[in-house]
Motif scaffolding. Sequence first.
Motif, PDB file in Angstrom:
ATOM      1  N   LEU A   1      -2.798 -39.940  59.016  1.00 47.07           N
ATOM      2  CA  LEU A   1      -3.052 -38.510  58.865  1.00 47.07           C
ATOM      3  C   LEU A   1      -3.214 -37.980  60.357  1.00 47.07           C
ATOM      4  CD1 LEU A   1      -3.842 -35.515  57.771  1.00 47.07           C
ATOM      5  CD2 LEU A   1      -6.076 -36.580  57.539  1.00 47.07           C
ATOM      6  N   ASP A   2      -2.072 -37.006  60.686  1.00 46.10           N
ATOM      7  CA  ASP A   2      -2.372 -36.769  62.131  1.00 46.10           C
ATOM      8  C   ASP A   2      -3.201 -35.620  62.567  1.00 46.10           C
ATOM      9  OD1 ASP A   2       0.013 -36.810  64.701  1.00 46.10           O
ATOM     10  OD2 ASP A   2      -1.184 -35.062  64.478  1.00 46.10           O
ATOM     11  N   PRO A   3      -3.875 -35.791  63.565  1.00 45.85           N
ATOM     12  CA  PRO A   3      -4.927 -34.756  63.712  1.00 45.85           C
ATOM     13  C   PRO A   3      -4.457 -33.489  63.535  1.00 45.85           C
ATOM     14  CG  PRO A   3      -5.028 -36.011  65.608  1.00 45.85           C
ATOM     15  CD  PRO A   3      -4.063 -36.753  64.718  1.00 45.85           C
ATOM     16  N   LEU A   4      -3.368 -33.053  64.051  1.00 39.88           N
ATOM     17  CA  LEU A   4      -2.464 -31.687  63.980  1.00 39.88           C
ATOM     18  C   LEU A   4      -2.511 -31.273  62.632  1.00 39.88           C
ATOM     19  CD1 LEU A   4      -1.073 -29.580  65.632  1.00 39.88           C
ATOM     20  CD2 LEU A   4       0.970 -30.806  65.251  1.00 39.88           C
ATOM     21  N   ASP A   5      -1.954 -32.207  61.842  1.00 39.86           N
ATOM     22  CA  ASP A   5      -1.642 -31.746  60.271  1.00 39.86           C
ATOM     23  C   ASP A   5      -3.207 -31.660  59.763  1.00 39.86           C
ATOM     24  OD1 ASP A   5       0.992 -32.245  60.329  1.00 39.86           O
ATOM     25  OD2 ASP A   5       1.056 -34.135  60.141  1.00 39.86           O
ATOM     26  N   GLU A   6      -4.149 -32.541  60.191  1.00 37.18           N
ATOM     27  CA  GLU A   6      -5.195 -32.313  59.450  1.00 37.18           C
ATOM     28  C   GLU A   6      -6.003 -31.167  59.520  1.00 37.18           C
ATOM     29  OE1 GLU A   6      -8.310 -35.432  60.858  1.00 37.18           O
ATOM     30  OE2 GLU A   6      -9.700 -35.038  59.321  1.00 37.18           O
ATOM     31  N   ARG A   7      -5.681 -30.423  60.850  1.00 35.71           N
ATOM     32  CA  ARG A   7      -6.549 -29.052  61.103  1.00 35.71           C
ATOM     33  C   ARG A   7      -5.678 -28.155  60.327  1.00 35.71           C
ATOM     34  NH1 ARG A   7      -6.115 -29.873  66.833  1.00 35.71           N
ATOM     35  NH2 ARG A   7      -4.057 -28.646  66.957  1.00 35.71           N
ATOM     36  N   TYR A   8      -4.506 -28.113  60.010  1.00 36.91           N
ATOM     37  CA  TYR A   8      -3.649 -27.264  59.223  1.00 36.91           C
ATOM     38  C   TYR A   8      -4.226 -27.103  57.815  1.00 36.91           C
ATOM     39  CZ  TYR A   8      -0.388 -25.267  62.812  1.00 36.91           C
ATOM     40  OH  TYR A   8       0.242 -24.694  63.803  1.00 36.91           O
ATOM     41  N   ILE A   9      -4.144 -28.462  57.461  1.00 34.27           N
ATOM     42  CA  ILE A   9      -4.482 -28.832  55.674  1.00 34.27           C
ATOM     43  C   ILE A   9      -6.045 -28.141  55.580  1.00 34.27           C
ATOM     44  CG2 ILE A   9      -4.810 -30.508  53.897  1.00 34.27           C
ATOM     45  CD1 ILE A   9      -2.710 -32.291  55.924  1.00 34.27           C
ATOM     46  N   ALA A  10      -6.800 -28.628  56.393  1.00 34.97           N
ATOM     47  CA  ALA A  10      -8.104 -28.225  56.484  1.00 34.97           C
ATOM     48  C   ALA A  10      -8.519 -26.644  56.160  1.00 34.97           C
ATOM     49  CB  ALA A  10      -9.207 -28.831  57.574  1.00 34.97           C
ATOM     50  N   ARG A  11      -7.591 -25.973  57.160  1.00 33.52           N
ATOM     51  CA  ARG A  11      -7.761 -24.454  57.083  1.00 33.52           C
ATOM     52  C   ARG A  11      -7.145 -23.873  55.926  1.00 33.52           C
ATOM     53  NH1 ARG A  11      -4.850 -22.588  62.011  1.00 33.52           N
ATOM     54  NH2 ARG A  11      -3.216 -21.610  60.698  1.00 33.52           N
ATOM     55  N   GLY A  12      -5.933 -24.620  55.628  1.00 32.67           N
ATOM     56  CA  GLY A  12      -5.126 -23.964  54.331  1.00 32.67           C
ATOM     57  C   GLY A  12      -6.138 -24.135  53.013  1.00 32.67           C
ATOM     58  N   PHE A  13      -6.695 -25.257  52.780  1.00 35.32           N
ATOM     59  CA  PHE A  13      -7.591 -25.426  51.736  1.00 35.32           C
ATOM     60  C   PHE A  13      -8.963 -25.069  51.854  1.00 35.32           C
ATOM     61  CE2 PHE A  13      -3.943 -28.039  50.617  1.00 35.32           C
ATOM     62  CZ  PHE A  13      -3.584 -27.492  49.344  1.00 35.32           C
ATOM     63  N   GLY A  14      -9.484 -24.684  53.208  1.00 34.84           N
ATOM     64  CA  GLY A  14     -10.869 -24.494  53.207  1.00 34.84           C
ATOM     65  C   GLY A  14     -11.674 -25.417  53.029  1.00 34.84           C
ATOM     66  N   GLN A  15     -11.473 -26.669  53.515  1.00 36.10           N
ATOM     67  CA  GLN A  15     -12.325 -27.790  53.304  1.00 36.10           C
ATOM     68  C   GLN A  15     -11.960 -28.951  54.158  1.00 36.10           C
ATOM     69  OE1 GLN A  15     -11.702 -29.760  49.592  1.00 36.10           O
ATOM     70  NE2 GLN A  15     -10.395 -27.953  48.862  1.00 36.10           N
ATOM     71  N   PRO A  16     -12.666 -29.865  54.120  1.00 35.28           N
ATOM     72  CA  PRO A  16     -12.308 -31.154  54.957  1.00 35.28           C
ATOM     73  C   PRO A  16     -11.354 -32.119  54.353  1.00 35.28           C
ATOM     74  CG  PRO A  16     -14.686 -31.459  54.365  1.00 35.28           C
ATOM     75  CD  PRO A  16     -14.129 -30.178  53.987  1.00 35.28           C
ATOM     76  N   VAL A  17     -10.419 -32.893  54.891  1.00 33.12           N
ATOM     77  CA  VAL A  17      -9.425 -33.600  54.374  1.00 33.12           C
ATOM     78  C   VAL A  17      -9.938 -34.940  54.069  1.00 33.12           C
ATOM     79  CG1 VAL A  17      -7.030 -34.202  54.353  1.00 33.12           C
ATOM     80  CG2 VAL A  17      -7.636 -32.233  55.575  1.00 33.12           C
ATOM     81  N   HIS A  18     -10.011 -35.428  53.022  1.00 37.27           N
ATOM     82  CA  HIS A  18     -10.374 -37.086  52.919  1.00 37.27           C
ATOM     83  C   HIS A  18      -9.060 -37.727  52.846  1.00 37.27           C
ATOM     84  CE1 HIS A  18     -14.630 -36.606  51.726  1.00 37.27           C
ATOM     85  NE2 HIS A  18     -14.060 -35.369  51.508  1.00 37.27           N
ATOM     86  N   GLN A  19      -9.324 -39.143  52.958  1.00 33.61           N
ATOM     87  CA  GLN A  19      -8.221 -39.943  52.950  1.00 33.61           C
ATOM     88  C   GLN A  19      -8.335 -41.446  52.119  1.00 33.61           C
ATOM     89  OE1 GLN A  19      -6.828 -40.923  57.355  1.00 33.61           O
ATOM     90  NE2 GLN A  19      -8.599 -40.035  57.888  1.00 33.61           N
ATOM     91  N   VAL A  20      -7.288 -41.706  51.426  1.00 30.30           N
ATOM     92  CA  VAL A  20      -7.256 -42.950  50.996  1.00 30.30           C
ATOM     93  C   VAL A  20      -6.267 -43.904  51.678  1.00 30.30           C
ATOM     94  CG1 VAL A  20      -6.156 -44.089  48.957  1.00 30.30           C
ATOM     95  CG2 VAL A  20      -8.029 -42.415  48.611  1.00 30.30           C
ATOM     96  N   TYR A  21      -6.709 -45.186  52.175  1.00 29.46           N
ATOM     97  CA  TYR A  21      -5.789 -46.055  52.775  1.00 29.46           C
ATOM     98  C   TYR A  21      -5.427 -47.078  51.703  1.00 29.46           C
ATOM     99  CZ  TYR A  21      -4.740 -49.652  56.618  1.00 29.46           C
ATOM    100  OH  TYR A  21      -4.322 -50.538  57.488  1.00 29.46           O
ATOM    101  N   GLN A  22      -3.962 -46.886  51.307  1.00 26.74           N
ATOM    102  CA  GLN A  22      -3.659 -47.854  50.509  1.00 26.74           C
ATOM    103  C   GLN A  22      -1.999 -48.166  50.792  1.00 26.74           C
ATOM    104  OE1 GLN A  22      -4.053 -48.152  45.498  1.00 26.74           O
ATOM    105  NE2 GLN A  22      -2.364 -46.656  46.066  1.00 26.74           N
ATOM    106  N   CYS A  23      -1.613 -49.507  50.474  1.00 24.43           N
ATOM    107  CA  CYS A  23      -0.382 -49.740  50.582  1.00 24.43           C
ATOM    108  C   CYS A  23      -0.171 -50.933  49.705  1.00 24.43           C
ATOM    109  CB  CYS A  23      -0.037 -50.572  52.035  1.00 24.43           C
ATOM    110  SG  CYS A  23      -1.129 -51.441  52.635  1.00 24.43           S
TER     111      CYS A  23
END
Length: 441
Positions: free
Chosen positions: A230-252
């Motif tokens: 999750l790039d900080p730039l994308d995180e900013r846009y996603i958080a704004r679009g959905f009006g909430q913080p973005v969570h992450q799952v780290y899985q491979c």
Amino acid sequence: MNEWLTVGRHYLLTKYGRNWRSREELLQWQERQVRRHLRRILPKSAFYRELAGGLSAERWREFPVIDKRTMMAGFDALNTAGIRKEQAFATAFAAEESRDFSPTLGGITVGLSSGTSGHRGLFLASPGERMAWAGTMLAKALPGSLLSRQRIAFFLRANSNLYSSVDRGAIRFAYFDLLDPLERHLDRLNEYRPTLLAAPPSMLRMLAEAALQGELRIRPGKVISVAEALDPLDERYIARGFGQPVHQVYQCTEGFLGATCRYGTLHLNEDLVVVEKEWLDESERKFVPIITDFRRTTQPIIRYRLDDILTERSEPCPCGSPMTALDCIEGRCDDMFYFPSAEGGGLRPVFPDFIRRAILAASADIEEYAAVQHSPQLVAVALKLPESQREACCGQVRRKLAKLCAGMSCLPPEVRFAEWDAAQRRPGARKLRRIERKFQL
Ligand SMILES: [Zn+2]
């Protein structure tokens, strides 16, 4: 019913069952888990028995470290289900081709990791492991309790029995194929109204933009970024679009490695895996994880070196969890940049995160970027930003990169600029990598 009990048990264990009072206590518990696990695995896996070379389970930290190449080369002897690599690939490829991801090999779920062809990894999970995974994932990712009604929308390149195993009780699960067109996704999402939205950040950002334009009208209780850093730039846009913080799952393919807590901090899943740290730069808190999963038995993962660079968080997380907190998953080791040392004598590594920060610091108006290092002397930077700002921004990027290099006693590269190509962010076929190295060392 039996399956449901396994899911429930792992849900409860993960959520409420393990209250270590200190990190020390957690580490002692892990050590006992690994030893017990190895005593079960070693008799069944010829690969690990040979690797251990007669060392007992107690001395597991002396076992040689393996990676994807070693694991794939020894696949047949490594897994404990007697599955051959050719069989597993054939099953997985057939599923990808037909987009029907339900077939198993004698009950064992087979999955393929993304990656360049020839470097794709295989994933095996027994029915019990699938249910354990579902319970653990629900405990870590679900916004409410297991009994509250939830509609999960999960965007992936490939579905799997693994994921559909969470579709039970009050929980609905819908798979969204990343290869489908965006219009179809928007229609389905508006109809389905997910309470939990999980997708790679490249897709989340497209959805966030659709939400801002009023084309997507959903109000998920939680938004989770998966499958790509999750790039900080994308995180900013996603958080704004959905009006909430973005969570992450780290899985491979190698396991379920981390998830964010209620504060949005990413913690390693040290209740499932031991993570040994191979430090790249301890003062910058950057390391490569070597993981030992003490739960997976069909495809045991013991002292497996991932290709990821992680940055440990400098401050403890307010949630109080004894599990390691991360600042970010910063990218792949293969994408570390290398510049000539100013003092002569070879190349010096520069972390992807430093490159990212140098570029983003050039202008607050950058909407998209990608940096590709073609050689130690040449970096290509693609930018999307308002045309009136372009010239000034390019000058700034050049200066910031030169300053970064000077600070690290490196010779600055030639920087060439290009227009941002929207195709770079089309989810599906290829993972989005904003920092990429294209030459071999
Ligand atoms: Zn936390």
